[in-house]
Enzyme design. Structure first.
Site, short mmCIF file in Angstrom:
data_model
loop_
_atom_site.label_atom_id
_atom_site.label_comp_id
_atom_site.label_asym_id
_atom_site.label_seq_id
_atom_site.Cartn_x
_atom_site.Cartn_y
_atom_site.Cartn_z
N SER A 167 0.85 -1.18 0.00
CA SER A 167 0.00 0.00 0.00
C SER A 167 0.89 1.23 0.00
CB SER A 167 -0.89 0.00 1.25
OG SER A 167 -1.52 1.24 1.45
N TYR A 200 -2.61 -0.91 10.66
CA TYR A 200 -2.44 -1.31 9.26
C TYR A 200 -1.08 -0.86 8.73
CZ TYR A 200 -3.58 -1.85 4.28
OH TYR A 200 -3.57 -2.21 2.95
#
Length: 275
Positions: A134, A147
């Protein structure tokens, strides 16, 4: 010509779901794995081979890969590690057990499956391991500490694995999407509700603003792209003779990658905090 095979995790929706369809359309034999049995059944109903793999369940990792290899005769051309989730909340409000749980799915399970796949690829003399990271794998963002921590760890582990396998024909690649249309935010809600005691937080008022965003369905953002944008980069990573170590997806990832290189940490923080 023998049909190439790929095992995709987290294929029930979003990026994994689109990748399964896109790669099948491109001629790949796709093993589209899901965490839940009912999602596997749904994919089988539309013609996919769908082993059940839950990254938090070691037995399912072993059994799901064994099912895949039995179907292919013991070979696997590519692995796309994709299944992951978020647990929104301020770092000071994250119980350590919440971090343990998210790392089990977002990192440890990926590592376990990858370690099992590498000997298969060594034996056959080739393979590609693609990890979906990401933009939050190289820049932090408030309220997403759990995360971000897993993705930073994934990027480090992947970089080392790429170096260690550089003397083999196994290529190791990172995909780094920014905002992609998916159910990712919706899927984060149960984890937030399980772990974050926001009403007793020192940041209670700030949470009220975040809750509106978390629980409200919104139109796609200005820079948000469909999951097909990720599939396009996966196909390049699979087909290129010399795949890139990293593939950016979406404008924010390119912008943040550039700013990460040219700005000091203090200035990068200031840009991110301005939104």
């Amino acid at each position: 010509m023998t049909q190439k095979s790929i095992l995709i995790t987290g294929a029930s929706s979003g990026i994994g779901f689109d990748a399964a369809h896109g790669l099948r359309d491109a001629g790949w034999r796709v093993f589209a794995s899901c965490r839940k049995a009912e999602d596997c059944e749904r994919l089988r109903a539309v013609g996919f081979e769908s082993p059940q793999i839950d990254y938090a369940d070691a037995d399912s990792i072993v059994n799901g890969l064994a099912e895949t290899l039995e179907a292919t005769g013991g070979t696997l051309d590519a692995l796309y590690n994709n299944g992951a989730y978020a647990c929104p909340g301020a770092v000071e409000d994250l119980p350590t057990d919440a971090l343990r749980e998210i790392f089990e799915t977002n990192l440890f399970g990926w590592h376990e499956l990858t370690r099992l796949v590498i000997p298969v690829m060594r034996a056959q003399g080739h393979g590609r391991i693609i990890n979906c990271s990401s933009v939050l794998g190289f820049v932090g963002y408030k309220w997403r500490g759990a995360y971000v921590a897993t993705k930073f760890a994934l990027e480090g582990l992947t970089d080392v694995l790429r170096q260690e396998l550089s003397d083999t024909a196994i290529k190791v690649i990172l995909i780094e999407p920014g905002p992609i249309t998916s159910a990712f935010r919706k899927n984060a809600v149960p984890h937030f509700e399980k772990w974050i005691d926001w009403q007793n937080s020192a940041r209670r008022d700030a949470y009220k603003e975040e809750l509106d965003r978390l629980y409200t369905e919104t139109e796609p953002g200005k820079f948000e792209l469909p999951a097909a944008a990720v599939t396009k980069k996966i196909l390049h990573a699979l087909n290129a003779a010399k795949p890139k170590p990293r593939y950016y997806v979406t404008t924010p990832t390119y912008i943040m990658g550039f700013l990460r290189r040219i700005l000091s940490t203090r200035w990068l923080d200031a840009v991110i905090l301005r939104g």
